[in-house]
Design a protein around this motif. Structure first.
Motif, PDB file in Angstrom:
ATOM      1  N   SER A 119     -14.382  83.102 -20.326  1.00  0.00           N
ATOM      2  CA  SER A 119     -14.307  84.467 -19.955  1.00  0.00           C
ATOM      3  C   SER A 119     -15.871  84.904 -19.903  1.00  0.00           C
ATOM      4  CB  SER A 119     -13.605  85.281 -21.118  1.00  0.00           C
ATOM      5  OG  SER A 119     -14.223  85.079 -21.999  1.00  0.00           O
ATOM      6  N   GLU A 128      -9.919  89.787 -17.690  1.00  0.00           N
ATOM      7  CA  GLU A 128      -9.787  88.419 -16.940  1.00  0.00           C
ATOM      8  C   GLU A 128      -9.036  87.304 -17.908  1.00  0.00           C
ATOM      9  OE1 GLU A 128     -13.333  85.546 -15.759  1.00  0.00           O
ATOM     10  OE2 GLU A 128     -13.347  87.180 -14.600  1.00  0.00           O
ATOM     11  N   ASN A 129      -9.151  87.593 -19.237  1.00  0.00           N
ATOM     12  CA  ASN A 129      -8.249  86.870 -20.121  1.00  0.00           C
ATOM     13  C   ASN A 129      -6.674  86.932 -19.932  1.00  0.00           C
ATOM     14  OD1 ASN A 129     -10.442  85.518 -21.378  1.00  0.00           O
ATOM     15  ND2 ASN A 129     -10.794  86.940 -22.927  1.00  0.00           N
ATOM     16  N   PHE A 132      -5.809  85.525 -16.687  1.00  0.00           N
ATOM     17  CA  PHE A 132      -5.470  84.115 -16.844  1.00  0.00           C
ATOM     18  C   PHE A 132      -4.329  83.897 -17.420  1.00  0.00           C
ATOM     19  CE2 PHE A 132      -5.797  80.186 -19.076  1.00  0.00           C
ATOM     20  CZ  PHE A 132      -6.554  79.340 -18.203  1.00  0.00           C
ATOM     21  N   LYS A 136      -1.245  81.831 -15.302  1.00  0.00           N
ATOM     22  CA  LYS A 136      -0.749  80.762 -15.899  1.00  0.00           C
ATOM     23  C   LYS A 136       0.680  80.509 -16.092  1.00  0.00           C
ATOM     24  CE  LYS A 136      -1.142  79.773 -20.248  1.00  0.00           C
ATOM     25  NZ  LYS A 136      -1.614  79.454 -21.728  1.00  0.00           N
ATOM     26  N   LEU A 166      -4.549  76.988 -10.950  1.00  0.00           N
ATOM     27  CA  LEU A 166      -5.744  77.726 -11.342  1.00  0.00           C
ATOM     28  C   LEU A 166      -6.955  76.762 -11.253  1.00  0.00           C
ATOM     29  CD1 LEU A 166      -4.520  79.740 -14.348  1.00  0.00           C
ATOM     30  CD2 LEU A 166      -4.208  80.227 -11.943  1.00  0.00           C
ATOM     31  N   TYR A 168     -11.333  76.406 -11.640  1.00  0.00           N
ATOM     32  CA  TYR A 168     -12.666  76.800 -12.325  1.00  0.00           C
ATOM     33  C   TYR A 168     -13.582  76.039 -11.468  1.00  0.00           C
ATOM     34  CZ  TYR A 168     -16.153  78.637 -15.340  1.00  0.00           C
ATOM     35  OH  TYR A 168     -17.268  79.222 -15.749  1.00  0.00           O
ATOM     36  N   TRP A 173     -13.204  81.647 -11.768  1.00  0.00           N
ATOM     37  CA  TRP A 173     -11.925  81.285 -11.624  1.00  0.00           C
ATOM     38  C   TRP A 173     -11.366  81.737 -10.538  1.00  0.00           C
ATOM     39  CZ3 TRP A 173      -9.259  78.126 -14.390  1.00  0.00           C
ATOM     40  CH2 TRP A 173      -9.704  77.733 -15.890  1.00  0.00           C
ATOM     41  N   PHE A 190     -10.508  85.673  -9.072  1.00  0.00           N
ATOM     42  CA  PHE A 190      -9.723  86.380 -10.091  1.00  0.00           C
ATOM     43  C   PHE A 190     -10.379  87.890 -10.075  1.00  0.00           C
ATOM     44  CE2 PHE A 190      -8.053  83.550 -13.679  1.00  0.00           C
ATOM     45  CZ  PHE A 190      -7.289  82.715 -12.857  1.00  0.00           C
TER      46      PHE A 190
END
Length: 303
Positions: A119, A128-129, A132, A136, A166, A168, A173, A190
């Motif tokens: 993050s 953003e967390n 995610f 997911k 996803l 990175y 991301w 993202f």
């Protein structure tokens, strides 16, 4: 084939704790006699497995000795736990429970050796967390998603997509998904995804004709050869943003050589160093930097 079945029996017993011979025979589609031969083979190999009779009898491991020094050395067991722990660090689902079970089976303590936080700093981190976690879930459950997306020019559009994975890459991301608007696979950053919604529509697979056709867009603009000089105090910033082979340390600082398309990134990169960069070539880049600084100066004077 027998070796494969022996491992499957082993893992089945690890999961269930105990099973009867008829249960294993039905599970692995062999005779009860074959199951007993397999148990004898595992016992002969040193696996602490035994059979009890009676109402609550069955096949099980000797308590406290499961897999201890049977298949893996202490180093191999630690490598297995470390590999699984790295999955835990990136929030792989249910991995912590598996990690605890294997640690107990191996009778090996866990070392807190890794922590990964992808993050960003600041208030954007919480959003953003959460994004995610939702993406997911959508990937693992194969659920169609709907969201608002802003392209590189800032134009917003409503997208529906079938999420695949996803990714990175380069400090950011991305979601790799099949975009139903464009009927093809796309990368969605993202930070440009807003108002994500997980629908109740599930899918098995994306259209076969497009599943393997995804590729990142290529920049077709002509390449330029950029040569720059920097003083020693900005070396850390260069190594943070550039590949090592582009940087040459000199007696007075650093020389940087880059070959890349002439995009806004070049000007943003150069201007971020202020007076701490000297443009050796090409000269037209230097002139454009001057124009950009003059435009910014005039803007602030006018306001």
């Amino acid at each position: 084939m027998q070796e494969s079945r022996l491992f499957r029996i082993l893992y089945y017993l690890l999961d269930k704790g105990q099973a009867t011979a008829p249960e294993l025979a039905e599970k692995f589609e062999v005779s009860v006699r074959t199951i007993y031969r397999d148990i004898d083979a595992m016992s002969s190999a040193g696996i602490p497995i035994y059979v009890t009779t009676g109402r609550n009898g069955g096949i099980r491991f000797l308590d406290g000795h499961i897999l201890d020094k049977t298949f893996f050395s202490s180093g191999e067991k630690q490598e297995i736990l470390s590999a699984i722990q790295s999955l835990s660090a990136v929030q792989y689902p249910d991995i912590d429970n598996i990690l605890r079970k294997l640690s107990a089976i191996f009778q090996t303590g866990l070392t807190d050796w890794i922590e990964i936080d992808f993050s960003r700093w600041g208030s954007a981190a919480e959003y953003e967390n959460q994004l995610f976690i939702q993406l997911k879930q959508a990937v693992l459950e194969k659920r169609k998603i709907r969201f608002e997306y802003f392209n590189s020019s800032g134009t917003a559009s409503i997208r529906e997509a079938l999420p695949q994975k996803l990714i990175y890459k380069d400090k950011a991301w991305y979601l790799h998904a099949y975009c139903l608007l464009h009927n093809g696979c796309r990368l969605f950053r993202f930070t440009r995804i807003k108002h994500l919604f997980l629908t109740e529509t599930y899918f098995d697979a994306i259209p076969e004709t497009d599943q393997n056709n995804f590729s990142q867009p290529q920049d077709t603009r002509p390449l330029i050869n950029l040569e720059l000089q920097f003083p020693p105090e900005v070396g850390f910033k260069l190594y943070d943003q550039l590949e090592d082979d582009a940087i040459t340390q000199t007696q007075h600082g650093y020389t940087v050589n880059l070959t890349l398309p002439e995009t806004d990134w070049i000007y943003d990169f150069l201007m971020s160093f202020g007076e701490k960069v000297t443009i050796i070539r090409p000269q037209h880049i230097k002139q454009k930097i001057i124009e950009k600084y003059e435009a910014a100066l005039n803007h602030y004077k006018d306001t």
